[in-house]
Design a protein around this motif. Structure first.
Motif, PDB file in Angstrom:
ATOM      1  N   GLU B 544       0.831  -1.196   0.000  1.00  0.00           N
ATOM      2  CA  GLU B 544       0.000   0.000   0.000  1.00  0.00           C
ATOM      3  C   GLU B 544       0.872   1.256   0.000  1.00  0.00           C
ATOM      4  N   LEU B 545       2.044   1.159   0.638  1.00  0.00           N
ATOM      5  CA  LEU B 545       2.961   2.309   0.640  1.00  0.00           C
ATOM      6  C   LEU B 545       3.519   2.557  -0.750  1.00  0.00           C
ATOM      7  N   THR B 546       3.950   1.491  -1.398  1.00  0.00           N
ATOM      8  CA  THR B 546       4.617   1.668  -2.683  1.00  0.00           C
ATOM      9  C   THR B 546       3.645   1.618  -3.841  1.00  0.00           C
ATOM     10  N   ASN B 547       2.415   1.218  -3.537  1.00  0.00           N
ATOM     11  CA  ASN B 547       1.375   1.195  -4.560  1.00  0.00           C
ATOM     12  C   ASN B 547       1.776   0.343  -5.749  1.00  0.00           C
ATOM     13  N   ASN B 548       2.442  -0.763  -5.487  1.00  0.00           N
ATOM     14  CA  ASN B 548       2.829  -1.609  -6.600  1.00  0.00           C
ATOM     15  C   ASN B 548       2.662  -3.077  -6.235  1.00  0.00           C
ATOM     16  N   LEU B 549       1.613  -3.665  -6.777  1.00  0.00           N
ATOM     17  CA  LEU B 549       1.306  -5.050  -6.423  1.00  0.00           C
ATOM     18  C   LEU B 549       2.257  -6.051  -7.049  1.00  0.00           C
ATOM     19  N   LEU B 550       2.956  -5.635  -8.089  1.00  0.00           N
ATOM     20  CA  LEU B 550       3.852  -6.582  -8.755  1.00  0.00           C
ATOM     21  C   LEU B 550       4.999  -6.994  -7.842  1.00  0.00           C
ATOM     22  N   LEU B 551       5.252  -6.149  -6.841  1.00  0.00           N
ATOM     23  CA  LEU B 551       6.312  -6.466  -5.883  1.00  0.00           C
ATOM     24  C   LEU B 551       5.970  -7.644  -4.989  1.00  0.00           C
ATOM     25  N   LEU B 552       4.696  -7.962  -4.917  1.00  0.00           N
ATOM     26  CA  LEU B 552       4.203  -8.875  -3.891  1.00  0.00           C
ATOM     27  C   LEU B 552       5.049 -10.134  -3.675  1.00  0.00           C
TER      28      LEU B 552
END
Lengths: 803, 803
Positions: B544-552
């Motif tokens: 949610e902080l980085t707003n990037n789900l691909l990092l998951l």
């Protein structure tokens, strides 16, 4: 052997609730005066003469099966304690290592299965649609129709047939069964290897058959199966067992593995690892520990990495028609969504309508399930016939509806003549034109959802097409689910929600700046909220599906509204199906009327107890004549000065003892040499439905006169409540600690040391309201609406199943 | 009045564990022979003569306070039941409505406070850095230094002073206190209005003072405060109360509100609504229900929407220096991250090093806290002095370090001469040049993190600068936290992790294709995993902080590895601080040695009981001479044929009864007119630390001879265990159901109907190991490392605090 029933009074107690049968208004008036004296020391009466007659059967998959309760209690018998103490550091380390290895294994296999399922569905259904498209282009409309209908029929018949003939437990989505298992209800065969195989194969064929069904529910069941199978050390039936897994031969460890497996299933279905953990946590499991969150998280992480690796392989183009569209992942990141306070009203409207439509969906679904069950009860042939009818009807609808839609000229590149995944289909239209409805209907559900979710496509579809698509997916979804084959509800609900959301977006017209693709996403969320009533997990799954975190506040808002609206009409779809199936699910809150009762008001009997050293004949007799799964062990003189509760012994352990025939000729305490004759593994819990039966054990007349010292095998730390404990608080204990048996001890010392046993069935509303019918009328009964309707439906459903 | 102690044997039992004092090897040998007989019916002895002498004091915030256990049990006395039954539909509806309204209120206020905090910090710290930059540009280096040091000192002194003089409970992050509260440990003042105000103001000033501290921890405490304050119906002290909130005057409802409040705090701190719910669930709360997830989720959704609305306002440029960088939100969506299996080794390395660094951080933090506590104990003046020293030291470091860094020519537009948020700073360098270290150090932590996280900036910093920045933030973070002012740990940990991650990325050089910004994100995750040991919640918060789900998948992997590595060294930082503070936290799992003990092995006494109708003098005497919070009520002849356990009455309720002086002249059951004299509200639980005291109630000699009928006020459904129950299983019951008192009933009927009471302190390892010192040596003691070290530290820490 003493039956404590002897000491119990046999009269029913004077009802202390008779006041409350009066009308509510009257009670309202009397509140001041309080007829009921505060200190009425009413005599405690245990109805030990009437057994609890709630059903021990439930519908698992698509057939009626006997069910059994799971036991999450630590058995602290001397034998088990000795075994536990004798475990060295190495054994503990091995246990921990296995726990994590199993999770790794479950994660890899679930990921691979999820990938394989998608690959198979995309290829089978994709091939079907390509062939259909080519035939249509060649103007061979009738051939196309017969090919389409025929292939759908064949696929569905195959799925229904293997379900009916190989494993009926594989029918349906499996989520209610998994939920019930995690609540403590076991049924034979739900997690067998056979069920697993049928579930996988049946799901692939059923989903490929153009039914409006999804893959997510079965994936949950598949994941849970994997967990259970590794947990019970493989499958004994197929000689695939690991002998050294004895530490996992108990319900506690299996529950954990099943939880992780279910999470892995969701993660594999949606490529949503966090969503999977949350789904497991919010919707499925009834008990949860912080440590388990971590393990489930590890499992879903493995799933995510496995999927990623497999997709890497596929990107090299070796997976046939399985392209980018394979796994559900509606990537809408391209869109940089902006929204302001002014955009809230349409979103709120979406939530409200989603809630109403969702609860209506649940209601209709229940009706259809009930109707179809009347047909299904008549045998396998009727099941196949029903499946065939549904398949042909749906094929006709899907093939017929596009003829109503106008042809529109192509505007984009992806409007190719040869149908490929995600493109727009020409159907009967001339070249360079496409048929809107065909583009929505002749696709796998995943591709349709992707189309509806994509942004910047506001002009691709007309209101009428979306409306037809919405209505067809709404009702076809309901009809499809009645067929007894393995498939789920998630994807059709997302699809229906997406079309309804897009429709609302179109109707808003210039009143909203939001993209129609966004409306579709929110529509899906609202419909999921309206039917399944999950919040956090659906929210996270939607985010992981769409890969756009900026949607978060809107998705949350829409979910909260739709859930609130829908909750005022009926419970969520899984709970409805649970009730319909007759699974004795233990709610985590007590019904209000339970605070009016004490445990002695509901306990039934007769109570059977054993002496610390008991005659074999007595044991055999009691095991043969009762169905109880546990018996209190009472030490009486000469072994103690007065009757003393020693503990609780399980039927399964007694059976193991009888099988071993470790008897002694006299009634004495045997001493400490039991570990020479027994190891803890003799008493370990076997897999679902693989219990010994007393009928299979042969005992000679001579042996019948001998004795067994039960002390070393008795759980010395059973949980107890005093007989004056309120039922509501006993339920909290029972549910929170995860018990199977709860002993009732007397409040005064002049009685037998234990006066009853509570089991799961004693907390079931049907049982309680059957014993105390006046509670039905009282306003303390329940606040939820429609539950009575449901239980009525459920009863009739059970009736056919039992007959 | 009967003290059940009379019936207890006074000798200590022969230790059944003496075998296990032998060395492990020896025990290993003896396993086969099993010295201990399986059926040793050892006499049950309750050590009723020795009271439990575990500390009833703990460090809350920064001062030693008395603590008290919370009671989550439903009190089912006749009076309460009558009250509950008399509630109409309207009252229930009002209750539900209030519950949701409170969550709405908590959400809005927490969102607003979070926003306001950020606004204030950005403006105060921003103004400071602008002034500093301008002075540096004008070559007034010494003025700049004095200005910087002076303003930091002033800000921190203010924060420390209000904490020391107004509300010591506001010191520290507050997360351990909230965690303890949700586990069932209450302390006066932790959730008072005064604490709330000091926490907000102190946090703003402390964070602005360039200490390496964060805002997230205090936000959790602030959210929890809000929940508790609305839950107790406002603040009585400041005459801000709502009288109609009587249904919430119990610990159960307050716990729910505090949980929602804590979730809202996290959500407001990180703008991470799902992360907030998960943080609450995973790290803070000890009990959880599915319904509560939904309510917490609603609260955080409200927070998210409130924040969104407030940011909309700020985007119009009315918020001073609070720009886009205001709230922590390191938007790295621009980057379309791709990674493959080949990228895993550096990520795994990152996880391993993160775990090692994290556990070392915990270890050093504990040492520093212990060291600083020696200074802090000496009084307020010393606290201020310590704060001043730390502030000056840190200011010198921050101002001194950049002189070591070389000047580099500007390459980008944001290398402006006038310092503004997020830009590169020239410091002592000539125009069009920037100082790398100054650009990292002379920023709010949020801005530095954003710089480190941003992608495409691989060349902006050199290894040496990042190394210096890492070392300084690692150690300055540890030193800062020892100051007794309100601030948290989260942001410094993210910052340290980011610089360490970027460093690894740089060291990887061409061996990895991943961006250095991505390395920084993963470094933060690994360091969070290594110190706080949370998994799902940190993962979601990072997303949610980085707003990037691909990092998951990468974030999950790195978290799992770092947590696993760090867990093999020491527990998580919050548990360490909990222990250090001496808060009696009840773990959710039993220690292995607890399975070796029965409840009667640990219970202490003497047990005090009351008769159903008791003499006022006896009650007053017992209340004055014991500190017990609950007393069993026993009905003895003539009220029953034999002694019968009627229930449990709370001290608080007895005090209310004494205050009301509703006495009767003779020893008879009073009848049913109590509701004329009492309403349930008379017995409702008041806010933290606002209990009546027996010393304040004046009773005449004549009244002392009168009687009270305790029956209508006694909880008739107390939870009980049989005396032979194993301690481990009793703990499960105690913890899962959330009890304060657990009655022990005898196994045989020849004794008093209740033989002891278990409380939270009876399950504390210190108490148990104190009673049975030989367990310390046995290998059944504990598997975790270093716990003994911690308790040693904790004891010495408590010693100064008590003195």
């Amino acid at each position: 052997m003493a039956t404590a029933a002897d000491t119990a009074e046999e009269e029913l107690p004077p009802s202390r609730f008779s006041d409350e049968e009066d009308d509510e208004e009257e009670v309202e008036e009397q509140r001041g005066s309080m007829k009921e004296p505060l200190l009425e020391h009413h005599p405690v009466n245990l109805r030990r003469l009437a057994p609890n007659n709630t059903s021990q059967l439930a519908i698992v998959g698509s057939n009626l099966c006997p069910i059994e309760t799971l036991d999450y209690e630590l058995i602290e018998s001397d034998l088990f304690n000795q075994d536990w103490r004798s475990r060295g550091r190495a054994a503990i380390l091995r246990y921990v290592l296995f726990k994590w290895t199993f999770c790794l294994f479950i994660g890899i296999v679930a990921g691979a299965v999820g990938f394989f399922n998608n690959l198979a569905v995309e290829n089978i259904a994709g091939f079907k649609f390509v062939a259909l498209s080519n035939l249509m282009l060649a103007d061979k409309y009738w051939t196309a129709f017969w090919m389409f209908t025929g292939s759908n029929l064949a696929l569905l018949m195959f799925a229904t047939a293997i379900t009916a003939f190989v494993s009926t437990a594989a029918g349906g989505s499996g989520i209610p069964e998994v939920k019930a298992y995690l609540n403590g209800v076991d049924a034979p065969d739900i997690f067998s290897l056979r069920t697993l195989v049928v579930k996988i194969v049946g799901m692939i064929t059923a989903v490929s058959s153009s039914l409006h069904v999804g893959k997510a529910g079965p994936m949950v069941h598949i994941g849970a199966c994997l967990g259970a199978i590794v947990g019970q050390g493989g499958s004994r039936q197929y000689h695939m067992t690991w002998r050294w897994l004895r530490y996992f031969k108990n319900d506690r460890d299996r529950r954990d593995l099943v939880t992780c497996g279910a999470a892995a299933g969701v993660a594999a279905a949606f490529r949503a690892p966090v969503g999977g953990v949350l789904f497991s946590l919010e919707s499925l499991s009834s008990w949860w520990r912080s440590a388990l969150i971590w393990r489930a998280f590890f499992t879903t992480a493995v799933v995510a990495i496995t999927l990623r690796a497999l997709i890497d392989v596929c990107e090299r183009g070796k997976c046939g028609l399985f392209g980018k569209g394979g796994l559900i992942m509606y990537d809408v990141t391209a869109e940089n969504i902006t929204y302001h306070v002014a955009d809230l009203p349409p979103v709120i409207l979406l939530g409200v309508i989603g809630g109403i439509l969702g609860s209506l969906y649940n209601f209709l679904m229940l009706k259809v399930l009930r109707l179809f069950s009347i047909v299904n009860e008549k045998g396998r042939a009727y099941r196949l016939l029903l499946a065939a009818t549904v398949s042909i009807f749906i094929s006709c609808c899907l093939f017929g509806l596009p003829w109503l839609a106008p042809c529109r000229p192509c505007q984009k590149d992806d409007c190719s003549s040869t149908s490929q995944s995600g493109s727009f289909m020409s159907f009967q239209c001339p070249p360079k034109h496409y048929n809107e409805l065909a583009s929505l209907l002749f696709e796998t559900n995943d591709d349709t959802i992707r189309k509806l979710f994509s942004s910047g496509t506001n002009d691709d579809f007309q209101k009428s097409s979306i409306l037809v698509s919405f209505i067809s997916s709404y009702f076809l979804g309901i009809i499809s689910y009645g067929v007894a084959a393995p498939f789920g509800l998630f994807v059709p609900i997302i699809l229906t929600g997406a079309s309804y959301g897009r429709l609302i977006g179109m109707l808003m017209g210039s009143n909203s700046n939001l993209d129609h693709g966004l409306f579709a996403v929110l529509g899906s969320a609202s419909f999921l909220g309206g039917t399944m009533r999950m919040t956090v997990s659906v929210c996270v799954i939607m985010l992981e599906l769409t890969n756009n975190l900026l949607l978060l506040p809107l998705v949350m808002l829409v979910l909260l509204i739709s859930k609130t609206v829908a909750d005022s009409f009926n419970p969520n779809i899984y709970d409805l199906i649970l009730k319909l199936k007759g699974l004795p699910y233990l709610e985590d809150h007590a019904e209000p009327y339970m605070r009016q009762l004490t445990v002695s008001d509901v306990v039934t009997g007769p109570l059977r107890t054993f002496n610390g050293v008991e005659k074999v004949g007595n044991i055999v007799h009691i095991l043969k004549t009762t169905g109880h799964h546990a018996f209190p062990v009472i030490d009486e003189p000469p072994f103690s000065s007065s009757p003393v509760l020693f503990g609780l012994i399980l039927r399964a352990h007694l059976l193991s003892l009888l099988k071993k025939k470790y008897f002694q000729p006299t009634c004495t305490i045997s001493g400490c040499d039991v570990t020479k004759h027994f190891v803890a593994d003799d008493f370990s819990k076997r897999g679902s439905g693989k219990q010994d039966r007393i009928e299979d054990i042969e005992i000679t007349e001579e042996e019948m006169e001998m004795f067994i010292d039960l002390h070393p095998f008795t759980n010395t730390s059973p949980y107890t409540v005093v007989e004056t404990m309120s039922l509501a608080k006993a339920l909290i204990l029972f549910r929170e600690v995860g018990l199977r048996h709860l002993l009732i001890v007397p409040k005064s010392s002049s009685r037998a040391p234990v006066v009853g046993i509570l089991t799961r069935h004693d907390f079931m509303p049907e049982h309680i309201l059957g014993l105390h019918p006046f509670l039905k009328k009282s306003r303390w009964k329940r606040l939820r609406f429609q539950k009575s309707t449901i239980s009525r439906i459920s009863r009739s459903y059970l009736m056919w199943a039992c007959s």
